[in-house]
Design a protein around this motif. Sequence first.
Motif, PDB file in Angstrom:
ATOM      1  N   ALA A 120     -23.839  39.450  14.742  1.00 26.53           N
ATOM      2  CA  ALA A 120     -24.199  39.664  16.146  1.00 26.53           C
ATOM      3  C   ALA A 120     -23.256  38.892  17.066  1.00 26.53           C
ATOM      4  CB  ALA A 120     -25.644  39.241  16.386  1.00 26.53           C
ATOM      5  N   ARG A 121     -22.924  37.655  16.676  1.00 21.66           N
ATOM      6  CA  ARG A 121     -21.987  36.867  17.476  1.00 21.66           C
ATOM      7  C   ARG A 121     -20.600  37.517  17.492  1.00 21.66           C
ATOM      8  NH1 ARG A 121     -24.707  32.398  15.117  1.00 21.66           N
ATOM      9  NH2 ARG A 121     -23.118  32.266  13.481  1.00 21.66           N
ATOM     10  N   ARG A 122     -20.189  38.061  16.313  1.00 23.85           N
ATOM     11  CA  ARG A 122     -18.880  38.709  16.228  1.00 23.85           C
ATOM     12  C   ARG A 122     -18.831  39.935  17.142  1.00 23.85           C
ATOM     13  NH1 ARG A 122     -16.429  42.852  14.263  1.00 23.85           N
ATOM     14  NH2 ARG A 122     -18.341  43.744  13.446  1.00 23.85           N
ATOM     15  N   VAL A 123     -19.905  40.749  17.080  1.00 23.86           N
ATOM     16  CA  VAL A 123     -19.963  41.948  17.917  1.00 23.86           C
ATOM     17  C   VAL A 123     -19.997  41.568  19.394  1.00 23.86           C
ATOM     18  CG1 VAL A 123     -21.382  43.932  18.557  1.00 23.86           C
ATOM     19  CG2 VAL A 123     -21.049  43.366  16.143  1.00 23.86           C
ATOM     20  N   HIS A 124     -20.783  40.530  19.699  1.00 25.66           N
ATOM     21  CA  HIS A 124     -20.888  40.079  21.094  1.00 25.66           C
ATOM     22  C   HIS A 124     -19.525  39.591  21.602  1.00 25.66           C
ATOM     23  CE1 HIS A 124     -22.657  38.410  24.699  1.00 25.66           C
ATOM     24  NE2 HIS A 124     -22.087  37.242  24.440  1.00 25.66           N
ATOM     25  N   THR A 125     -18.852  38.814  20.747  1.00 27.89           N
ATOM     26  CA  THR A 125     -17.522  38.314  21.128  1.00 27.89           C
ATOM     27  C   THR A 125     -16.553  39.465  21.342  1.00 27.89           C
ATOM     28  OG1 THR A 125     -17.878  36.272  19.877  1.00 27.89           O
ATOM     29  CG2 THR A 125     -15.597  36.853  20.424  1.00 27.89           C
ATOM     30  N   GLN A 126     -16.616  40.439  20.427  1.00 26.81           N
ATOM     31  CA  GLN A 126     -15.738  41.610  20.538  1.00 26.81           C
ATOM     32  C   GLN A 126     -16.029  42.388  21.820  1.00 26.81           C
ATOM     33  OE1 GLN A 126     -16.280  44.708  17.548  1.00 26.81           O
ATOM     34  NE2 GLN A 126     -14.069  45.003  17.442  1.00 26.81           N
ATOM     35  N   MET A 127     -17.317  42.546  22.138  1.00 25.16           N
ATOM     36  CA  MET A 127     -17.688  43.262  23.363  1.00 25.16           C
ATOM     37  C   MET A 127     -17.199  42.512  24.594  1.00 25.16           C
ATOM     38  SD  MET A 127     -21.558  44.629  22.593  1.00 25.16           S
ATOM     39  CE  MET A 127     -21.745  45.169  24.288  1.00 25.16           C
ATOM     40  N   ILE A 128     -17.340  41.189  24.553  1.00 26.14           N
ATOM     41  CA  ILE A 128     -16.890  40.384  25.689  1.00 26.14           C
ATOM     42  C   ILE A 128     -15.384  40.534  25.868  1.00 26.14           C
ATOM     43  CG2 ILE A 128     -16.554  38.040  26.525  1.00 26.14           C
ATOM     44  CD1 ILE A 128     -19.353  39.111  26.938  1.00 26.14           C
ATOM     45  N   GLU A 129     -14.655  40.515  24.709  1.00 25.66           N
ATOM     46  CA  GLU A 129     -13.206  40.667  24.778  1.00 25.66           C
ATOM     47  C   GLU A 129     -12.825  42.029  25.335  1.00 25.66           C
ATOM     48  OE1 GLU A 129     -11.940  39.931  20.828  1.00 25.66           O
ATOM     49  OE2 GLU A 129     -12.041  37.746  21.005  1.00 25.66           O
ATOM     50  N   GLN A 130     -13.584  43.068  24.936  1.00 25.57           N
ATOM     51  CA  GLN A 130     -13.304  44.415  25.421  1.00 25.57           C
ATOM     52  C   GLN A 130     -13.712  44.569  26.880  1.00 25.57           C
ATOM     53  OE1 GLN A 130     -15.413  46.861  22.646  1.00 25.57           O
ATOM     54  NE2 GLN A 130     -13.769  46.846  21.132  1.00 25.57           N
ATOM     55  N   LEU A 131     -14.828  43.978  27.243  1.00 26.30           N
ATOM     56  CA  LEU A 131     -15.332  44.128  28.600  1.00 26.30           C
ATOM     57  C   LEU A 131     -14.609  43.234  29.593  1.00 26.30           C
ATOM     58  CD1 LEU A 131     -19.195  44.342  28.065  1.00 26.30           C
ATOM     59  CD2 LEU A 131     -17.718  46.126  28.976  1.00 26.30           C
ATOM     60  N   SER A 132     -13.980  42.179  29.078  1.00 26.46           N
ATOM     61  CA  SER A 132     -13.357  41.216  29.970  1.00 26.46           C
ATOM     62  C   SER A 132     -12.388  41.863  30.957  1.00 26.46           C
ATOM     63  CB  SER A 132     -12.655  40.135  29.155  1.00 26.46           C
ATOM     64  OG  SER A 132     -12.093  39.169  29.999  1.00 26.46           O
ATOM     65  N   PRO A 133     -11.443  42.738  30.508  1.00 27.47           N
ATOM     66  CA  PRO A 133     -10.570  43.392  31.481  1.00 27.47           C
ATOM     67  C   PRO A 133     -11.343  44.289  32.444  1.00 27.47           C
ATOM     68  CG  PRO A 133      -9.670  43.586  29.260  1.00 27.47           C
ATOM     69  CD  PRO A 133     -11.061  43.072  29.129  1.00 27.47           C
ATOM     70  N   VAL A 134     -12.419  44.932  31.936  1.00 31.89           N
ATOM     71  CA  VAL A 134     -13.232  45.804  32.791  1.00 31.89           C
ATOM     72  C   VAL A 134     -13.902  44.982  33.889  1.00 31.89           C
ATOM     73  CG1 VAL A 134     -15.187  47.394  32.850  1.00 31.89           C
ATOM     74  CG2 VAL A 134     -13.631  47.401  30.888  1.00 31.89           C
ATOM     75  N   ILE A 135     -14.506  43.860  33.490  1.00 32.06           N
ATOM     76  CA  ILE A 135     -15.167  42.979  34.464  1.00 32.06           C
ATOM     77  C   ILE A 135     -14.140  42.420  35.448  1.00 32.06           C
ATOM     78  CG2 ILE A 135     -16.466  40.840  34.723  1.00 32.06           C
ATOM     79  CD1 ILE A 135     -17.663  41.396  31.941  1.00 32.06           C
ATOM     80  N   HIS A 136     -13.018  41.988  34.894  1.00 28.16           N
ATOM     81  CA  HIS A 136     -11.934  41.438  35.708  1.00 28.16           C
ATOM     82  C   HIS A 136     -11.506  42.453  36.774  1.00 28.16           C
ATOM     83  CE1 HIS A 136      -7.626  39.527  35.594  1.00 28.16           C
ATOM     84  NE2 HIS A 136      -8.089  39.661  36.808  1.00 28.16           N
ATOM     85  N   ARG A 137     -11.271  43.686  36.347  1.00 32.37           N
ATOM     86  CA  ARG A 137     -10.823  44.729  37.280  1.00 32.37           C
ATOM     87  C   ARG A 137     -11.903  45.058  38.315  1.00 32.37           C
ATOM     88  NH1 ARG A 137      -7.815  47.532  32.521  1.00 32.37           N
ATOM     89  NH2 ARG A 137      -5.647  47.183  33.101  1.00 32.37           N
TER      90      ARG A 137
END
Length: 534
Positions: free
Chosen positions: A133-150
């Motif tokens: 769950a932590r791995r998936v959450h981290t992966q989602m955060i990494e993927q979403l980070s540019p989306v949130i940033h933009r």
Amino acid sequence: MFQVLLVDDEALARNDVKSMLDFESHGFTICGEANSGSMALSMMERLTPHIVILDVSMPVMNGVELSRLIRDQFPRVKMIMLSSYDDYDYVRTCLMNGAMDYLLKHRLNPDSLLALLNKAVQDLRDEDQEQEARRVHTQMIEQLSPVIHREYVANLARDPQAAGEELHAYARENKLYPDSENYGAAAVQLVPFLLLTETLTDVQKNRLVQQAADVMQMAIGDIQRRTVAYVGEGRYIVLFSSADRSEHTAASQMNQAMSSLSHSLEKFLNLKCVHAAGPLCGSLKQLGDSYRKANQAMNDRLHQGSNTPVRRESLAMEEQKQLLLSLEQLNEERMNRILSTLFASLQGYPVYSMTVQIIVSEMLHMVEMLWKRHFPHASKEDNKLFPSRNDLGRIGSLAELEQWLLHYCACLMEELKKQHAGGPYSRHISKATQFIADHYASNISLELVAGELNLNPSYLSRLFKEETQMTFTEYLNHVRIKSSCLLMESGSYALKEISSQVGFFNYTYFFKVFKLITGMTPQAYMDSRKQSNK
């Protein structure tokens, strides 16, 4: 199978544990036995057990010290402590070292041992799930980070003042735009976005928007220093930062980045764009004002030409009628003249202006409707003769757009001509009907058409009657009357003018033929069309 290691300095005690339970039937296997702490550590490096059952009281290195080393070196291994003595200090220390439980050897039985082993397995599985769950959450955060940033950057276009404060806090928290001294914002508009996307599905449109953003981001560099975000309707915001204190140098860097962005869009996606930059500022909090000015400059460019003597906003109703009429009549010369006049009225507007896009969009919509009326079950996209709308992305001038639209309308007219000349007719009659469709407004006759086809007039007359159930003259008159009806519907011509335009050089004869074919006089037909249009 879950691997279990037994650690006890007494062989008899190890045998008691081994014989207490049919380990394998419950999903466990004894992977090894150790008679000392050092031996246990050495075996664990090779065997990587899941569970260790160890005695507290052992010489040299006791179980308490061993449990501490296992906790530090093999943190995922579950420990079950066994002892012959009920010592509180031992119990507390072992539990602090990560042991699951502490049991007295004389109280150990098959049920209690199996319960502890199963608990160890459940703990291992729970930890695996948490880790995944932590791995998936981290992966989602990494993927979403540019989306949130933009999204933070895009908000500068929606609420400049509040978004500037929020972006500043977000950037500071995530260490974005490091060591920056100067900031600037630019507006980018894809050309011509409306014409490119109005026939696309939402999925296709979103894909194009994302592809453009990715290409622009690749062109300008690291998203943590320069960021592209989508605002809407083909508009993007570009956030630029520079570590250089010189505003002149920073402005030069920004201009170079925008030039690279524009070049990459054209190179990789065949898309042209226009852009405008706002003034530089010293803080992310001020970027909203920079974008506001860039956006205003962009809007001024998009509406450039609106101060021309004749301001245009859309296609006039009369222009629509005349263009549609030329297409219906298959009059290519007239169609070219109408389009030429339309584009002449757009001189002074840049090709990417909203006025140009709206007017061309309306013309394309008319062509689409005409296609659907005549070819309800055919897909124009499958017709390789038609130019693709994707070509619009690389058009950079009004003249190029005019040529593209002329070609587009000519392709439709060609398909309409084929339809008119087609049907269940033989090769000779198909050619004859095509000739009539092209020349009905001139003084043509059976003999003239037969000569064009190298046929005997009598033979052509007989074929016409057999295949069309009409004489040559009857067929020609039907084509002329149909064309006259279209001219009447346009409301732009007098009846006598219409009769000559469709090939009747005697108005009385036109009157007679019209009533014979339609069942009403030309004037009655015009009156009926006016009534239906109210």
